[in-house]
Structure formats: C-alpha cells, structure tokens
Motif scaffolding. Structure first.
Motif, short mmCIF file in Angstrom:
data_model
loop_
_atom_site.label_atom_id
_atom_site.label_comp_id
_atom_site.label_asym_id
_atom_site.label_seq_id
_atom_site.Cartn_x
_atom_site.Cartn_y
_atom_site.Cartn_z
N THR A 29 42.95 50.41 45.68
CA THR A 29 41.63 49.68 45.78
C THR A 29 41.43 48.47 44.60
OG1 THR A 29 40.46 51.70 46.74
CG2 THR A 29 38.96 50.06 45.52
N PHE A 30 41.66 49.03 43.38
CA PHE A 30 41.99 47.84 42.29
C PHE A 30 42.85 46.91 42.52
CE2 PHE A 30 39.66 51.39 39.60
CZ PHE A 30 38.62 50.48 38.96
N ALA A 31 43.99 47.14 43.16
CA ALA A 31 45.02 46.31 43.15
C ALA A 31 44.37 45.11 44.30
CB ALA A 31 45.98 46.84 43.61
N LEU A 32 43.71 45.69 45.15
CA LEU A 32 43.29 44.65 46.20
C LEU A 32 42.12 43.79 45.71
CD1 LEU A 32 43.54 43.96 49.21
CD2 LEU A 32 41.54 45.75 49.54
N LEU A 33 41.20 44.40 44.84
CA LEU A 33 39.96 43.58 44.29
C LEU A 33 40.53 42.59 43.48
CD1 LEU A 33 37.34 46.51 43.84
CD2 LEU A 33 37.57 44.67 45.68
N VAL A 34 41.44 43.06 42.51
CA VAL A 34 42.13 41.95 41.56
C VAL A 34 42.72 40.96 42.33
CG1 VAL A 34 43.92 41.75 39.91
CG2 VAL A 34 42.42 43.38 39.82
N ALA A 35 43.57 41.23 43.58
CA ALA A 35 44.20 40.25 44.37
C ALA A 35 43.25 39.42 44.70
CB ALA A 35 45.00 40.88 45.20
N ALA A 36 42.04 39.92 45.38
CA ALA A 36 40.93 39.07 45.92
C ALA A 36 40.40 38.06 44.92
CB ALA A 36 40.14 39.84 46.58
N SER A 71 32.34 32.90 38.88
CA SER A 71 32.91 33.78 39.85
C SER A 71 33.19 35.25 39.43
CB SER A 71 34.32 33.13 39.98
OG SER A 71 35.32 33.06 39.24
N PHE A 72 33.68 35.37 38.27
CA PHE A 72 33.85 36.72 37.67
C PHE A 72 32.45 37.63 37.54
CE2 PHE A 72 33.96 39.95 34.05
CZ PHE A 72 34.77 40.64 34.52
N ILE A 73 31.55 37.00 37.47
CA ILE A 73 30.12 37.83 37.52
C ILE A 73 29.96 38.07 39.01
CG2 ILE A 73 27.60 37.86 37.20
CD1 ILE A 73 28.47 35.94 34.67
N PHE A 74 30.20 37.08 39.87
CA PHE A 74 29.87 37.32 41.29
C PHE A 74 30.77 38.40 41.96
CE2 PHE A 74 31.43 36.39 45.64
CZ PHE A 74 30.18 36.39 46.44
N MET A 75 32.23 38.46 41.33
CA MET A 75 33.06 39.50 41.90
C MET A 75 32.80 40.78 41.20
SD MET A 75 35.23 38.14 43.90
CE MET A 75 36.43 39.88 43.71
#
Length: 230
Positions: A29-36, A71-75
């Motif tokens: 899950t973390f890998a997917l969110l970081v990739a996104a 974008s970081f805050i949004f993510m």
C-alpha cells in the motif's frame, strides 16, 4: 454472531500467517501511494517546469516548489481517505491465506480447498480496488455537501463495500462465485452491519491497518456460521 466471530478473529491476531499478510498489505500500500505521489510530481514538472512567468509578477521560481508542497499536502489528505480502502483491497489478494489459517484452527474437520490462482486473486483485487477508490472519490462530493455526516457516510459506504467483498471472497472458496453471491444476497443486512462495524475503527490510526486482517478473518467465521444454519 458478529461479535463472537470478531472475538474469534481477534484471538488469532498473533498467528504467523496473519502477520505476514499484514506486512505485505502495508508494504504494498505504501509503495502504491508513493508511486502515485511521484507520478503526480512528474506531471507538475512537465506542465509547470522549474520556472514560470506570471502576469505582473513576471518570472518566478517558487511556483514549482509551492505546487510541490501543495501536492504533498493534497496527497496526505487524500491518503487519509484512500489508505484504508487501498490496504483493504490489496489485503483481499491474500485473503485465501487468512481464511486457511482460520479454518485450520477453528474448522479442522473441513476438507481442504485448492488455493485461489494468483491471477484470479489479482483480478479480483484490481476490480475491488477500482470500486473502492471510485466510490470513495465520489463520496468527496457528499462530504462537501454534508460535512456533518461525512464520518457516517464513510463508515456506511466502506462498511458496505468491505462486507460485500470480504464475505464473497470467504464464501467463494467453498461455494464458488455463484453460490457465494446467492448466500451474500440472502444475508446482505447482516453482512453490511458487520462491514460497518469493521469500518468504524478505520478512523483510528494504526488500528486501522490491522482491520483488513481482522475483517477477513471475521467474515470467514460469519460465512461458516451462516452456512451451518443452511
């Protein structure tokens, strides 16, 4: 029935196979969110670049940094809502291992079932992930229109989706896809209630990461209890 099933699942939380699925789910899950997030930053870089020219202000160099911070805050906000649905979907790919651990301990008299083929599990996971993300993104509209009831909308929506998916996956191992859907339709009220009770702790940090495992185990117990009634 729901409470007893949950307590049985909770008593097995230290199972080695439970821990394996938990770590796999969190890691992927973390890998997917970081990739996104990385992909989102690449899009910003392509369309904005390192510098930009604005009316009156002229050339500015901080716009890219500002957009990156925004974008970081949004993510981070988006991850708060999507972390659990994504983790739940990814965990569903390993539900067969959780269900087998439950049956080995609590239902040893049952005949073994063949493991779910990897590509079938992956297909179901991708479909479930798409439904979860799509439904939760659409729910943002309701959150904006009904901010007071946003928590209840989140619980009800994810409770329905989690209950529906986890029960189907647990029942499908023994009944096949058609039989699982028929049994699910017959007991949808119970399944939705159980899913909602699973979704409520999703609002609690750290605890919410364990809920997909407990949910999978709980719905395995619920399936066997409903099946024994038949």
């Amino acid at each position: 029935m729901i409470l007893k099933s949950f307590l049985l699942a909770l008593s097995q939380i230290g199972d080695r196979r439970f821990r394996r699925v938990l770590f796999l789910g969190i890691g992927l899950t973390f890998a997917l969110l970081v990739a996104a997030y990385a992909g989102f930053l690449v899009v910003i870089e392509v369309f904005v670049g390192a510098e930009a020219t604005l009316p009156v202000l002229g050339e500015v160099r901080w716009l890219n940094d500002l957009l990156s911070l925004s974008s970081f805050i949004f993510m981070m906000v988006l991850s708060f809502f999507l972390m659990i649905p994504v983790a739940s979907a990814i965990t569903s790919m390993f539900l067969d291992e959780v269900a087998k651990a439950v049956e080995d301990r609590h239902y040893p008299q049952l005949p073994p079932v063949p493991p779910v083929p990897f590509w079938d599990a992956l297909r179901d996971t991708v479909n479930f992930l798409g439904v979860l993300i799509g439904a939760n993104l659409l729910a943002f509209i309701l959150y904006a229109l009904l901010p007071v009831g946003s928590v209840f909308i989140f619980w009800g929506l994810n409770g329905f989706l989690l209950g529906r998916e986890y029960f189907t996956l647990a029942a499908m191992r023994r009944l096949g896809r058609k039989g699982a859907k028929e049994l699910r339709a017959k007991h949808m009220g119970t399944i939705w209630l159980a899913g909602t009770l699973m979704a409520i702790p999703l609002s609690v940090p750290l605890l919410n990461l364990v809920i997909p495992i407990l949910g999978a185990a709980t719905f395995t117990h619920i399936y066997h209890r409903l099946e024994s009634r038949r």
